[in-house]
Design an enzyme around this catalytic site. Sequence first.
Site, mmCIF file in Angstrom:
data_model
loop_
_atom_site.group_PDB
_atom_site.id
_atom_site.type_symbol
_atom_site.label_atom_id
_atom_site.label_comp_id
_atom_site.label_asym_id
_atom_site.label_seq_id
_atom_site.Cartn_x
_atom_site.Cartn_y
_atom_site.Cartn_z
ATOM 1 N N GLY A 247 -13.691 -2.866 -0.463
ATOM 2 C CA GLY A 247 -15.079 -2.408 -0.419
ATOM 3 C C GLY A 247 -15.356 -1.299 -1.418
ATOM 4 C CE LYS B 24 -23.071 -12.753 4.401
ATOM 5 N NZ LYS B 24 -23.430 -12.127 5.578
ATOM 6 N NE ARG C 291 -4.256 -1.657 1.655
ATOM 7 C CZ ARG C 291 -5.157 -2.088 2.538
ATOM 8 N NH1 ARG C 291 -5.054 -1.735 3.802
ATOM 9 N NH2 ARG C 291 -6.150 -2.854 2.157
ATOM 10 N N GLY D 188 -11.434 -7.405 -1.386
ATOM 11 C CA GLY D 188 -10.350 -7.528 -0.411
ATOM 12 C C GLY D 188 -9.685 -8.889 -0.422
#
Length: 397
Positions: free
Chosen positions: A375, A199, A38, A352
């Site tokens: 996200g 999900k 990052r 992610g």
Amino acid sequence: MAKRTVRDTEVEGKTVLVRVDFNVPMDIKTGVITDDSRIRAALPTITYLLDHKAKVILCSHLGRPDGRVVEGLRMTPVAQRLSQLVDLPVSTVSDCIGTAVEKAADNLKGGEILLLENIRFYPQEEANDPSFAQALAKPADIYVDDAFGTAHRAHASTVGVAKYLPAIAGFLMEKELEALSSILSTPEHPFGALLGGAKVSDKIGLIQNILDKVDILLIGGGMAATFLKVQGYEVGLSLVEADKQELAHQLIEAAKQNGASLFLPVDVVVSDSISEQATGEVVPIARIPPNKYIADIGHQTVELFSQQIRQCRTVFWNGPMGVYEIPRFAQGTKALVELLANLKATTIIGGGSTAEIVEEMKLTHKMTHVSTGGGASLKFLQGKSLPGVAVLLDREH
Ligand code: ADP
Ligand code: MG
């Protein structure tokens, strides 16, 4: 790109506040950064500003201090790592606002860097408190947002601050927006989406938004269970989202109407439990035992999905095909990552866990784009506006 960037703006001699995402994985006890990607991802913007003699103030969050000072989450180790990477001193200050920061900012010369303290030590950050945002903006002339990974959150350092300073995009922000918008607006066809993860409910918005753009839709992972159930298969103990079955049915119908070919697993790895000790066996979807969980896709499914992916000119992938955290159930996912890495097509990866897998397999450089914003990338691909992007100035201004 529609948004103004550092390239379009005179920065020489200006004090530039840059929101970066330096939320790096770190061993809290030793302060050792275990993955600095990052920090590396923000280097193009930082070096550009330094080369153009801007006075650079960097600000980021690190971990989840929840609005109070947590010693183990100070930015000092990040400053050290950044200093090594840019080969320049990086000064720090143990605050984000106030006189100590203003003094340190005053002392900066063009081409020098100051890293502020963990912005989430203040509860006002996540509350997007206007006076905190104003105090953060005070020492600076320009605000640059290069933290795509937090652009879906309306915080003081991602949204509030833009009220007090001209707000523009950094290069990482620009790269993310360009890569992700390209698959929504101008994907080269055939365009395939490979979707997995735990999900259905997490991914409905995404599927709905890309359904009229894709030619091929491949669904694996835990969420395949709900789709299989709707198709009349028994899925054992696998999670079926009862309230999402109707929606899954509608998505299957909508795919047909849009002329998109939808593929579900034809065989799966099933297991007594989802644990390190568990063993797996491959069964066709018509023979999933009632007392077992689906833990991965089977070999024939890998083959079927691979055939489809090989035809694509553009592939978007989000969500692992199985419980990849357990090596035995990571095989389906890994086989498809290898395929994507060697594919002569545009490959865009978001999410992610998904990005983490590619990173772990050291194949990031073999993909067209692996989004750094978990996200944020999913929200963007759902067609939703990201508050941190919305506040940036448009190019014509
Ligand atoms: P991303 O973060 O990339 O968007 P998700 O958060 O949607 O991905 O999904 C990641 C999770 O999905 C992982 O923790 C993985 O274990 C889980 N998962 C994938 N396949 C299954 C499965 N068959 N059963 C249960 N969980 C699964
Ligand atoms: Mg996730």
